[in-house]
Scaffold this motif. Sequence first.
Motif, mmCIF file in Angstrom:
data_model
loop_
_atom_site.group_PDB
_atom_site.id
_atom_site.type_symbol
_atom_site.label_atom_id
_atom_site.label_comp_id
_atom_site.label_asym_id
_atom_site.label_seq_id
_atom_site.Cartn_x
_atom_site.Cartn_y
_atom_site.Cartn_z
ATOM 1 N N UNK A 21 0.847 -1.186 0.000
ATOM 2 C CA UNK A 21 0.000 0.000 0.000
ATOM 3 C C UNK A 21 0.886 1.242 0.000
ATOM 4 N N UNK A 22 0.739 2.056 -1.017
ATOM 5 C CA UNK A 22 1.517 3.284 -1.159
ATOM 6 C C UNK A 22 0.545 4.461 -1.143
ATOM 7 N N UNK A 23 0.826 5.441 -0.304
ATOM 8 C CA UNK A 23 -0.031 6.609 -0.207
ATOM 9 C C UNK A 23 0.732 7.854 -0.650
ATOM 10 N N UNK A 24 0.113 8.602 -1.554
ATOM 11 C CA UNK A 24 0.705 9.830 -2.081
ATOM 12 C C UNK A 24 -0.212 10.985 -1.689
ATOM 13 N N UNK A 25 0.326 11.929 -0.934
ATOM 14 C CA UNK A 25 -0.458 13.059 -0.442
ATOM 15 C C UNK A 25 -0.022 14.330 -1.176
ATOM 16 N N UNK A 26 -0.881 14.811 -2.065
ATOM 17 C CA UNK A 26 -0.527 15.973 -2.884
ATOM 18 C C UNK A 26 -0.486 17.258 -2.080
ATOM 19 N N UNK A 27 -1.036 17.259 -0.874
ATOM 20 C CA UNK A 27 -1.024 18.478 -0.063
ATOM 21 C C UNK A 27 0.278 18.641 0.710
ATOM 22 N N UNK A 29 3.969 18.961 0.253
ATOM 23 C CA UNK A 29 5.050 19.196 -0.703
ATOM 24 C C UNK A 29 6.413 19.017 -0.028
ATOM 25 N N UNK A 30 7.382 18.531 -0.810
ATOM 26 C CA UNK A 30 8.732 18.291 -0.299
ATOM 27 C C UNK A 30 9.777 19.091 -1.057
ATOM 28 N N UNK A 31 9.331 20.177 -1.705
ATOM 29 C CA UNK A 31 10.269 21.006 -2.442
ATOM 30 C C UNK A 31 10.337 20.605 -3.901
ATOM 31 N N UNK A 32 11.196 21.273 -4.678
ATOM 32 C CA UNK A 32 11.281 20.975 -6.112
ATOM 33 C C UNK A 32 11.861 19.598 -6.383
ATOM 34 N N UNK A 33 11.332 18.940 -7.407
ATOM 35 C CA UNK A 33 11.922 17.695 -7.884
ATOM 36 C C UNK A 33 12.947 18.086 -8.945
ATOM 37 N N UNK A 34 14.141 18.384 -8.491
ATOM 38 C CA UNK A 34 15.183 18.816 -9.422
ATOM 39 C C UNK A 34 15.459 17.724 -10.451
ATOM 40 N N UNK A 35 15.689 18.092 -11.693
ATOM 41 C CA UNK A 35 15.983 17.076 -12.722
ATOM 42 C C UNK A 35 17.424 16.573 -12.624
ATOM 43 N N UNK A 36 17.755 15.984 -11.473
ATOM 44 C CA UNK A 36 19.127 15.504 -11.258
ATOM 45 C C UNK A 36 19.476 14.366 -12.202
ATOM 46 N N UNK A 411 7.197 19.563 -8.719
ATOM 47 C CA UNK A 411 7.142 19.672 -7.264
ATOM 48 C C UNK A 411 7.003 18.298 -6.626
ATOM 49 N N UNK A 412 7.960 17.927 -5.807
ATOM 50 C CA UNK A 412 7.928 16.623 -5.158
ATOM 51 C C UNK A 412 6.882 16.624 -4.045
ATOM 52 N N UNK A 413 6.174 15.513 -3.918
ATOM 53 C CA UNK A 413 5.182 15.371 -2.858
ATOM 54 C C UNK A 413 5.474 14.115 -2.047
ATOM 55 N N UNK A 442 5.449 13.363 -7.788
ATOM 56 C CA UNK A 442 5.532 14.818 -7.957
ATOM 57 C C UNK A 442 4.255 15.326 -8.605
ATOM 58 N N UNK A 443 4.024 16.637 -8.449
ATOM 59 C CA UNK A 443 2.808 17.237 -9.003
ATOM 60 C C UNK A 443 3.133 18.538 -9.718
ATOM 61 N N UNK A 444 2.253 18.879 -10.675
ATOM 62 C CA UNK A 444 2.284 20.164 -11.336
ATOM 63 C C UNK A 444 0.945 20.843 -11.125
ATOM 64 N N UNK A 445 0.660 21.861 -11.923
ATOM 65 C CA UNK A 445 -0.608 22.572 -11.757
ATOM 66 C C UNK A 445 -1.802 21.736 -12.188
ATOM 67 N N UNK A 446 -1.612 20.833 -13.162
ATOM 68 C CA UNK A 446 -2.723 20.030 -13.662
ATOM 69 C C UNK A 446 -2.348 18.565 -13.838
ATOM 70 N N UNK A 447 -1.390 18.102 -13.066
ATOM 71 C CA UNK A 447 -0.974 16.706 -13.230
ATOM 72 C C UNK A 447 -0.237 16.215 -11.997
ATOM 73 N N UNK A 448 -0.160 14.913 -11.898
ATOM 74 C CA UNK A 448 0.647 14.248 -10.886
ATOM 75 C C UNK A 448 1.243 13.000 -11.528
ATOM 76 N N UNK A 449 2.430 12.626 -11.104
ATOM 77 C CA UNK A 449 3.067 11.402 -11.594
ATOM 78 C C UNK A 449 3.630 10.632 -10.412
ATOM 79 N N UNK A 450 3.424 9.324 -10.427
ATOM 80 C CA UNK A 450 3.928 8.450 -9.372
ATOM 81 C C UNK A 450 4.747 7.344 -10.028
#
Length: 555
Positions: A21-27, A29-36, A411-413, A442-450
Amino acid sequence: MISCTPFSSTFAQDKTIKPVHIEVDLTREKGPLKPIWAWFGYDEPNYTYMKDGKKLLTEIAKLSKVPVYVRVHSLLVTGDGEAALKWGSTNAYTEDAQGNPIYNWTIVDKIVDTFIERGMKPIAQIGFMPEALSTKPQPYRHHWKPGDNYNDIFVGWAYPPKDYNKWAELVYQWVRHSVEKCGQKEVESWYWELWNEPNIPYWKGTTEEYIKLYDYTADAVKRALPTARIGGPEVTGPGDKNSQKFFRAFMDHVVNGKNYVTGKTGTPIDFITYHAKGAPKLVDGHVQMNMGTQLRDIDKGFEIVASYPTLKNLPIIIGESDPEGCAACSEDYSPQNAYRNGTMYSSYTAASFARKYDLAQARGVNLAGAVTWAFEFEDQAWFRGFRDLATNGVDKPVLNVFRMFGKMPETRVEVKSGLAYDYVRVRDKSVRDEVDINALASKGTKSVAVMVWHYHDDNLPGSDAPVEVKVTGLPGKTVKLTHYRIDQKHSNSYEVWKQMGSPQSPTAAQITQLEKAGQLQSLGAPSRVKVTKGETVLKFDLPRQGVSLLQLRWE
């Protein structure tokens, strides 16, 4: 709460792995998801402008929303530009009979232009030593091949200069030429670095001679372009005590040492670089990875940088960040590298990059990039087992992890803890007990990716894992779901090639089929998923060494 199982028909059938069970909470935030992850490199610079090299660079550039940085060796090595394993040359510097410098930027420009034409940026590695400047020039060219002693590569190009002023003038001329050709603004966006792994025989001088070379190099770069970014020292394996000694000697000099050029205290540095590698081995006939070794090296490097108050906020570039240390050591001579063609390389990459973010955050350092030291090897056997991203122009499964990263918003969540592994356990123990099933979101203004992975250090068959991902904080009543997958049946040219009978001379039709199989594929068609009170739950089975990317979009 609405549950949706658009792709799974066997969720409850597998009893050997408990549902995860994996839970992703969009509220949260953990800071920017830098493109490392948007950083790549390779030993052989002359592959850059060859047929398959240009094709792969185009694909790498396209997968990223930001400019990709590329690091290559041997940009100042003397030679005719012939490409070979662990070798490259540009003939940028020679001398006439009287010892006067002759600068020739033709091949260097050809390499850099190939990057810039694709919107990429060079990490301009200042090295190695031109034959005319080497204190021990002969022998100069090596002819290493897989199976040979790795130390055979360290020849005349690895030695200090016989004249530091001539070296400095070479650096000055290169930077000045780059500004004249490409413009100041463009060159300001590059990274200039000195050498590669000077704590091992890539540098045949002493620690103090490297420090002296750095002072001359940094001064020359800044004289040519005061706003240019210069850094180092690109040591490898900070977990090793000798590496730590070299690293700290360099850092101490940067902060408090007497500059060899100016006589003042300290020397310019704009970013800090080092390398971190894993350590696979054969155990009972199968490959066993060691992600913990790599993560401990990364963490030790972070710890060292963080111990210098005036430097700890500088960008850190892990100049080579890989499962092991030799991209050109093929599987046929190094069987511990048999992970490279299939999905184990993909799942390792997903799981390890996620932990790099955690390690940097825990140490409070500024991780800017982690260079994947893998490219392609021109005119080699199909799927020979090099650490590469493509073979003969066909993308391998690992490249599709980077395509997944490229689809992740900025934005990392939070991914709720309580799963079997966190970054501390993987760092300290690697993944030797139960499987590592976890996620990066991570999330954007109109999307999320896991991104979800199912990884284990042991490359053995295993059961599919039933996974349940709950996403909270979603807007609206429905979202569009696209589920991308890397496994035995998806985004996997290697499995398709084996099904063809492993041809070494595939037909044109087979190559077209392989190219298609090498692209990132979705698991079924996109679908609409209901959202109730801001939540949706997605259930699916994830094969061992598989990676999924769940992309949710809304208007």
